[in-house]
Scaffold this active site. Sequence first.
Site, PDB file in Angstrom:
ATOM      1  N   SER A  49     -72.233  -8.221  51.175  1.00 48.09           N
ATOM      2  CA  SER A  49     -73.300  -8.286  50.177  1.00 48.09           C
ATOM      3  C   SER A  49     -74.632  -8.086  50.894  1.00 48.09           C
ATOM      4  O   SER A  49     -74.702  -8.193  52.125  1.00 48.09           O
ATOM      5  CB  SER A  49     -73.286  -9.648  49.473  1.00 48.09           C
ATOM      6  OG  SER A  49     -73.654 -10.663  50.400  1.00 48.09           O
ATOM      7  N   ASP A  84     -71.328  -4.545  48.952  1.00 47.94           N
ATOM      8  CA  ASP A  84     -70.903  -5.232  47.732  1.00 47.94           C
ATOM      9  C   ASP A  84     -72.126  -5.506  46.857  1.00 47.94           C
ATOM     10  O   ASP A  84     -73.119  -6.054  47.336  1.00 47.94           O
ATOM     11  CB  ASP A  84     -70.213  -6.543  48.151  1.00 47.94           C
ATOM     12  CG  ASP A  84     -69.497  -7.226  47.018  1.00 47.94           C
ATOM     13  OD1 ASP A  84     -69.089  -6.543  46.061  1.00 47.94           O
ATOM     14  OD2 ASP A  84     -69.324  -8.463  47.105  1.00 47.94           O
ATOM     15  N   HIS A  85     -72.057  -5.134  45.606  1.00 52.17           N
ATOM     16  CA  HIS A  85     -73.156  -5.381  44.651  1.00 52.17           C
ATOM     17  C   HIS A  85     -74.515  -4.919  45.176  1.00 52.17           C
ATOM     18  O   HIS A  85     -75.484  -5.705  45.202  1.00 52.17           O
ATOM     19  CB  HIS A  85     -73.230  -6.865  44.275  1.00 52.17           C
ATOM     20  CG  HIS A  85     -72.064  -7.304  43.452  1.00 52.17           C
ATOM     21  ND1 HIS A  85     -71.929  -7.011  42.118  1.00 52.17           N
ATOM     22  CD2 HIS A  85     -70.942  -7.975  43.790  1.00 52.17           C
ATOM     23  CE1 HIS A  85     -70.777  -7.496  41.674  1.00 52.17           C
ATOM     24  NE2 HIS A  85     -70.151  -8.072  42.670  1.00 52.17           N
ATOM     25  N   GLY A 178     -66.615 -16.770  42.276  1.00 53.89           N
ATOM     26  CA  GLY A 178     -66.563 -18.200  42.585  1.00 53.89           C
ATOM     27  C   GLY A 178     -65.351 -18.846  41.922  1.00 53.89           C
ATOM     28  O   GLY A 178     -64.432 -18.164  41.477  1.00 53.89           O
ATOM     29  N   HIS A 207     -63.227  -7.781  40.434  1.00 55.41           N
ATOM     30  CA  HIS A 207     -64.052  -8.716  41.221  1.00 55.41           C
ATOM     31  C   HIS A 207     -63.583 -10.143  40.946  1.00 55.41           C
ATOM     32  O   HIS A 207     -62.808 -10.387  40.034  1.00 55.41           O
ATOM     33  CB  HIS A 207     -65.527  -8.559  40.823  1.00 55.41           C
ATOM     34  CG  HIS A 207     -66.175  -7.368  41.439  1.00 55.41           C
ATOM     35  ND1 HIS A 207     -67.166  -7.468  42.368  1.00 55.41           N
ATOM     36  CD2 HIS A 207     -65.946  -6.048  41.267  1.00 55.41           C
ATOM     37  CE1 HIS A 207     -67.544  -6.257  42.741  1.00 55.41           C
ATOM     38  NE2 HIS A 207     -66.820  -5.370  42.093  1.00 55.41           N
ATOM     39  N   THR A 232     -64.949 -16.051  47.993  1.00 58.17           N
ATOM     40  CA  THR A 232     -65.022 -17.519  48.013  1.00 58.17           C
ATOM     41  C   THR A 232     -63.783 -18.172  48.634  1.00 58.17           C
ATOM     42  O   THR A 232     -63.891 -19.174  49.338  1.00 58.17           O
ATOM     43  CB  THR A 232     -65.225 -18.043  46.574  1.00 58.17           C
ATOM     44  OG1 THR A 232     -66.359 -17.372  46.015  1.00 58.17           O
ATOM     45  CG2 THR A 232     -65.466 -19.536  46.542  1.00 58.17           C
TER      46      THR A 232
HETATM   47  P1  13P Z   1     -64.883 -14.336  44.691  1.00 54.75           P
HETATM   48  O1  13P Z   1     -65.936 -14.938  45.534  1.00 54.75           O
HETATM   49  O2  13P Z   1     -64.711 -15.042  43.387  1.00 54.75           O
HETATM   50  O3  13P Z   1     -63.583 -14.181  45.404  1.00 54.75           O
HETATM   51  O4  13P Z   1     -65.373 -12.878  44.283  1.00 54.75           O
HETATM   52  C1  13P Z   1     -65.581 -11.911  45.276  1.00 54.75           C
HETATM   53  C2  13P Z   1     -66.193 -10.677  44.730  1.00 54.75           C
HETATM   54  O5  13P Z   1     -65.919 -10.257  43.623  1.00 54.75           O
HETATM   55  C3  13P Z   1     -67.127  -9.943  45.588  1.00 54.75           C
HETATM   56  O6  13P Z   1     -67.728  -8.889  44.915  1.00 54.75           O
END
Ligand code: 13P
Length: 287
Positions: A49, A84-85, A178, A207, A232
């Site tokens: 990220s 990511d994102h 999460g 995701h 997470t």
């Molecule tokens: P989690 O943290 O819920 O596993 O999600 C990860 C995610 O989608 C990263 O883009």
Amino acid sequence: MLVSAKEMLTKAKEGKYAVAQININNLEWTKTVLQTAQELNSPVILGVSEGAAKYMCGFNTVVAMVNAMMDTLKITVPVALHLDHGTYEGAYAALEAGFSSIMFDGSHYPIDENIAKTKQLIADAGAKGVSIEAEVGAIGGEEDGVVGSGEVADPDECKMIADLGVTMLAAGIGNIHGKYPENWAGLNFDVLAKIQEKTGTMPLVLHGGTGIPADMIQKAISLGVSKINVNTELQLSFAAATRKYIEEGKDLAGKGFDPRKLLAPGCAAMRETVIEKMTLFGSVGKA
Ligand code: 13P
């Protein structure tokens, strides 16, 4: 050498399995994920990220660390280094630094603006052989201070974005980042089936992989999901193992405070989580 996510995801979609995107936070995360993927002969996508990149001293540091580690650890399985994102600006910065895959999260823009920005990125990333992930329908939960509301994507909007030529498409189907709340309604498979029908061979991305029950993961894969993001869950397993080590007083015994010892149980726990996910997703032996 880092590769784009295109080939590994095309193979996954055809073979009806999913490649894990595991988010990395530091050297221990990166080393553990790379070694475990190699051990399992599985392709892998390292997710970073913008917040995690900043924490690791920027995109250039991340690219240099991953490349050097792959070389030293003799990693031969396909590895994509994926933003990511990403914001629009972040996407260009990661592209410049040498990331091999980029997610542009334009889900909060009006659809026209999301399309215009995605198109520009596809052209610029495509010229470098870098894969692009787009998102329709914000993924709920909280990530790096950005809170989405857990939308369910409109299948027609998904088709519109897929037709622009993205490599893979993330669609909100009730998944959140999460931990899932007790009263979570589960994944919306009707919508996933419609998205799959409209987007055909496009690899779909799920995701919020942490805490989704195994049967839902398998059903999602059967409905076209070829990339599943997990972040997470590694943080939780690392933290639990580290807590145990300290609560047992092991940091106080001998040289137990040495970070190479202190962080080892957390790394071993993350390895177990990666094995569990790659086994469940079906990517073991698919490198
Ligand atoms: P989690 O943290 O819920 O596993 O999600 C990860 C995610 O989608 C990263 O883009």
